[in-house]
Design an enzyme around this catalytic site. Structure first.
Site: not given
Length: 486
Positions: A254, A288
């Site tokens: 991720e 993110c």
């Protein structure tokens, strides 16, 4: 609070709290005021080995445990988090510089993911598949991979550690967790303490607080773990994937993003402004999924920009302990310096600062930049902090091209009065996630989470946890007699 950090400033290996045996300490600082929270002697390669060996020893019995019994551990862990919510919130504020709002946001999601882990323990199902061979029964079993190594980041360390640790354990695996060195307590030993209090048997969850300067690639090269779950930058993720592949391990990555929030010509501008400001500035933009770029149709760009700039200027910057604070400190001085450098580079390339924030120690005020040249590398890379680029566009075709013009493909959002127009737009974006009439920052326990391109490999959450942390095993049974050619 200081005693709370001191108590957890240790390694957790095979059910024992113990100091590391490294020759130096990780100093855990409060990024807002520089207060020393804890000093932790780092784990060495030997302790990484001990942690993985302990996990391997404990795992087989855990995998054989009735999943209903495993489920009870996660029910109890959820109760522990609920009872300790205030303490955990204070730890997030102190160690991360997270605001009160951010701490509540992270805790809410962490509890949701623990609730999902309760159900995940019962999720693996086998199958019987037809065979072209008479008398043959093909059974396919879902089995744990064994031991999982988890490397968590500094931005949402409690949530993002739990997000891999809890499902991996629920599915019958053991885990070794390496938190980020800037958040060793909230992302590491606190998670271990919660599961220890919940009654998880010793050895199933181990925490090693260390640094690659000490252990190199030992955490990912070690022969015991079969899967490495990594959350962090694409640069480090590329290295993790390369090392895993060379050792025939699976990696779940991720990674970073360069998300865009798109405002079409028919959008509700006031609502789009609220969504865009949250999407960029939640947790100081250290997310993110944050909207690095806000793309606005030129026909509404003037009105949107005026409202957007006014809202950004109203955001309170300061002490994260103050409930009114929206923007607290970034995680460390190097991050603050990098952001100052990003703004300086943009201005040198010809950008206009509609808001030009100052940096004082780790407090970085918001900056809103526009008129950046279309070929600027800054428009294509991840900026991890309270800096946003406003980009006008002419029509949907150009908007789609601009959104996709980045190596990343994690999240994004589009605002429009026509929902189906938004869905059609979203389908054209090369990303793992995209949201219509909302922000770019979302995570839900049962919806596949992950990115395309440089934003990662694989998915987490819900059913995808089975793909991440189990493997399939074919066992055939021949009820008759097979015929052999010789």
């Amino acid at each position: 609070m200081s005693s709370y950090f001191t108590d957890l400033a240790q390694q957790y290996i095979d059910g024992e709290w113990r100091p590391g045996t490294g020759s130096w300490d990780i100093i855990d600082f409060n990024p807002y005021d520089g207060e020393k929270l804890a000093s932790i002697t780092i784990a060495t390669v030997d302790e990484v080995d001990e942690a993985y060996r302990a996990a391997a020893r404990a795992q087989s019995e855990w995998a054989a445990t009735n999943p209903y019994a495993r489920r009870a551990i996660f029910e109890q862990a959820l109760r522990v988090v609920e009872e300790r919510e205030q303490e955990i919130s204070e730890a997030i504020v102190a160690e991360l510089g997270g605001t009160r709002l951010k701490a509540a946001f992270e805790l809410h999601l962490a509890k949701e993911f623990l609730r999902e882990a309760v159900h995940l323990a019962l999720r693996p199902e086998g199958r019987i598949i037809p065979s072209p061979v008479d008398g043959k029964e093909n059974r396919v079993y879902r089995v744990p991979v064994g031991v999982v190594g988890v490397i968590s980041p500094f931005n949402f360390p409690f949530l993002l550690s739990l997000k891999s640790v809890a499902p991996a354990l629920a599915l019958g695996n053991a885990v070794v967790l390496k938190p980020h060195q800037n958040t060793p307590i909230v992302g590491g030993s606190l998670v271990a303490k919660i599961f220890e209090e919940a009654g998880l048997p010793a050895g199933l969850l181990n925490v090693v607080i260390t640094d690659i300067a000490e252990i190199g690639d030992a955490f990912i090269e070690h022969p015991v773990p079969k899967v490495i779950s990594f959350t962090g930058s694409d640069k480090v993720g590329r290295h993790v994937a390369t090392v895993c592949a060379s050792h025939f391990k699976r990696s779940v990555l991720e990674l970073g993003g360069n998300s865009a929030l798109v405002v079409l010509d028919d959008a509700d501008l006031d609502y789009a402004v609220d969504a865009a400001v949250f999407s960029r500035f939640v947790h100081q933009g250290q997310v993110c999924m944050a909207a690095n770029r806000v793309l606005v149709d030129r026909t509404v760009a003037g009105a949107f920009t005026e409202k957007f700039v006014a809202k950004v200027k109203s955001l309170k910057v300061g002490d994260p302990r103050d409930p009114e604070t929206v923007i607290g400190p970034v995680i460390n001085s190097s991050q603050a310096e990098a952001l100052t450098g990003t703004v300086a580079q943009a201005l040198a390339e010809g950008a206009t600062a509609l808001v030009h924030g100052r940096a004082t120690d780790n407090l970085v005020e918001p900056s809103v930049l526009t008129d950046l040249p279309a070929d600027s590398a800054l428009l294509r890379q991840e900026v991890f902090g309270p800096v946003v680029f406003l980009v006008p566009f002419d029509g949907e075709e150009e908007a789609v091209r601009l959104v996709n013009d980045t190596p990343y493909g994690l999240s994004g959002a589009v605002h429009t009065a026509d929902v189906e127009r938004g869905v059609a737009f979203a389908k054209r974006i090369d990303s793992g996630m995209f949201h219509v009439n909302d922000g770019t920052v979302h995570d839900e326990p049962i919806v596949p989470f992950g990115g395309e391109k440089h934003s990662g490999l694989g998915r987490l959450n819900g059913e995808t946890m089975l793909d991440a942390f189990t493997t399939m095993k074919w066992i055939s049974v021949q009820h008759g007699r097979s015929g052999f050619p010789f």
